[in-house]
Design an enzyme around this catalytic site. Structure first.
Site, PDB file in Angstrom:
ATOM      1  CE  LYS A   9      -4.161  -2.859 -10.478  1.00 24.42           C
ATOM      2  NZ  LYS A   9      -3.846  -3.779  -9.375  1.00 24.42           N
ATOM      3  CD  GLN A  64      -1.727  -6.779  -9.024  1.00 23.72           C
ATOM      4  OE1 GLN A  64      -1.698  -5.581  -9.275  1.00 23.72           O
ATOM      5  NE2 GLN A  64      -2.875  -7.445  -8.923  1.00 23.72           N
ATOM      6  CG  ASP A  74      -4.110  -1.610  -3.915  1.00 20.79           C
ATOM      7  OD1 ASP A  74      -4.846  -1.249  -4.858  1.00 20.79           O
ATOM      8  OD2 ASP A  74      -3.225  -2.472  -4.030  1.00 20.79           O
TER       9      ASP A  74
END
Ligand code: NDP
Length: 296
Positions: free
Chosen positions: A54, A98, A121
Site C-alpha cells: 500500500k 491494518q 477502508d
C-alpha cells in the site's frame, strides 16, 4: 471452452494512473498532496507485506504516507488515543489500521474510533450503513475493486443471479450489498453463503456471477458451477510448494484449472482482485483529501 481472463493487474494500473493524474491536478490547484496514515500493530508477516504494498502504491501516485508501527502489547486505550489524535490532525486525510489486530484489541472498537470521514477502508459503521442505503460513502476496497472489474469488462450485473461465498464484514457482506443494492451498477439478485450454508453447490450451480471470498483453497470445483459463469476469486491462500523460491505459492478459493473450462470469465490469483484492492484504496484516499464524500 476456456474462460477469458479478467486482468486485475492491468485494470488496477489504469486506475492508479488515473488517480495519479487527479492527484497532480489537485496539487496544481495549490492543495497539499493527500496524506494516508497507516497504523500497523505487531509484526504479522502478511500484514507487513500488505502495508508495504500500500505504501509503495501511495508513492507511485503521489500520495504521502507514513506507517506507524506499534508494539503488539499496546492497550486498546493507547491505540484509540493514537487514532483520535490522527482524527484531529488536519494534515491526515485517510487512516488505515491494518487488520487483523492482536486478539486483545477489539476490531469493532478500533474501527469505530476512526473518524468515518477518514475511514478510507470503508469499515466504519457509518460507511457500511450508508453503503446499504446506496448513499455516497467510503466503500470497502476489495468489493469496490470487484465492481470496477465487472464494469471495465462490461460484464452485466443487473438482473443477473449473483452468489457470494463468504460473509465477512470487510469483504463478503459489502460485496453482496454492492451487487444487490447499488442503483448505478448493481441490482443483481444476490445470495450470500457462509459456513452454515447447507448444500453450497445448490447455490453456486445456479450463479451467473460467482464471487468467492472464503479463504479456503479449491473450495469451488468445476462440478459446482454452471457453463458460462463469471468467476471472481477473491481468496488468497498460501500453499506449501518446495518448487517455489519462497517455499509456497498463492492460490485462490477456486480450482482455477478445472473451473476455467466452464466459465466465461475468471480472475486469476494472483493478478486478479488483489491489485484492485490497493488501487481502490488510492482512490478513497484522494476522495478523503478532496472531502468529496463528506464535505464538512
Ligand atoms: P474471513 O475469514 O473473515 O471470512 C471468510 C468467510 O467465508 C466467512 O464468512 C466464512 O463463514 C466463510 N466461509 C469459510 N469457509 C467456508 C465454506 N467452506 N463454505 C462457505 N463459506 C465459508 O475472511 P475475509 O473475508 O477477510 O477474506 C476472505 C478471503 O479473501 C481470504 O482468503 C483473504 O485472504 C482474501 N482477501 C483478499 C483480498 C484481496 O485483495 N484479494 C482482500 C481481503 C481478503 P462464517 O461467516 O460462517 O464464518
Amino acid at each position: 471452452m476456456s474462460a477469458e481472463i479478467i486482468d486485475g493487474k492491468m485494470v488496477a494500473e489504469l486506475l492508479r494512473n488515473r488517480v495519479k493524474e487527479d492527484v497532480q491536478q489537485w496539487c496544481d490547484k495549490g492543495n497539499r498532496p493527500p496524506y494516508l496514515q497507516v497504523i500497523l500493530v505487531g509484526d504479522d508477516p502478511a500484514s507487513i507485506v500488505y502495508t508495504g504494498t500500500k505504501t509503495k502504491a501511495c508513492q507511485q501516485v503521489g500520495i504521502q504516507t507514513e506507517t506507524m508501527v506499534l508494539q503488539d502489547t499496546i492497550s486498546e486505550k493507547e491505540l484509540t488515543q493514537i487514532i483520535q489524535s490522527c482524527n484531529s490532525n488536519d494534515k491526515i486525510d485517510g487512516i488505515l489500521v491494518q487488520m487483523p489486530l492482536p486478539s486483545h484489541l477489539s476490531q469493532h472498537t478500533v474501527i469505530e474510533t476512526i473518524d468515518h470521514r477518514k475511514d478510507v477502508d470503508g469499515f466504519h459503521p457509518m460507511n457500511v450503513g450508508r453503503l446499504s442505503l446506496d448513499q455516497p460513502c467510503f466503500k470497502s476496497c476489495t468489493p469496490a475493486g470487484v465492481m470496477e472489474l465487472l464494469k471495465y469488462y462490461s460484464i452485466p450485473v443487473k438482473s443477473q443471479y449473483a452468489v457470494v461465498v463468504g460473509a465477512s464484514n470487510i469483504v463478503g457482506s459489502p460485496m453482496a450489498v454492492m451487487l444487490s443494492r447499488e442503483n448505478s451498477f448493481g441490482k443483481a439478485t444476490t445470495t450470500i453463503c457462509h459456513k452454515y450454508t447447507r448444500n453450497l453447490t445448490a447455490h453456486t450451480i445456479s450463479a451467473d456471477i460467482l464471487i468467492v471470498a472464503a479463504g479456503q483453497p479449491n473450495l469451488i470445483k468445476a462440478e459446482m458451477v454452471k457453463q458460462g459463469v463469471v468467476i471472481i476469486d477473491i481468496g488468497i491462500n498460501r500453499i506449501a510448494d518446495e518448487t517455489h523460491e519462497k517455499g509456497y505459492r498463492l492460490v485462490g478459493d477456486v480450482d482455477f484449472e478445472s473451473v476455467r473450462k466452464k466459465a466465461s470469465w475468471i480472475t486469476p490469483v494472483p493478478g486478479g482482485v488483489g491489485p484492485m484492492t490497493v488501487a481502490m484504496l488510492m482512490k478513497n484516499t484522494l476522495l478523503a483529501a478532496k472531502k468529496s464524500l463528506y464535505p464538512k
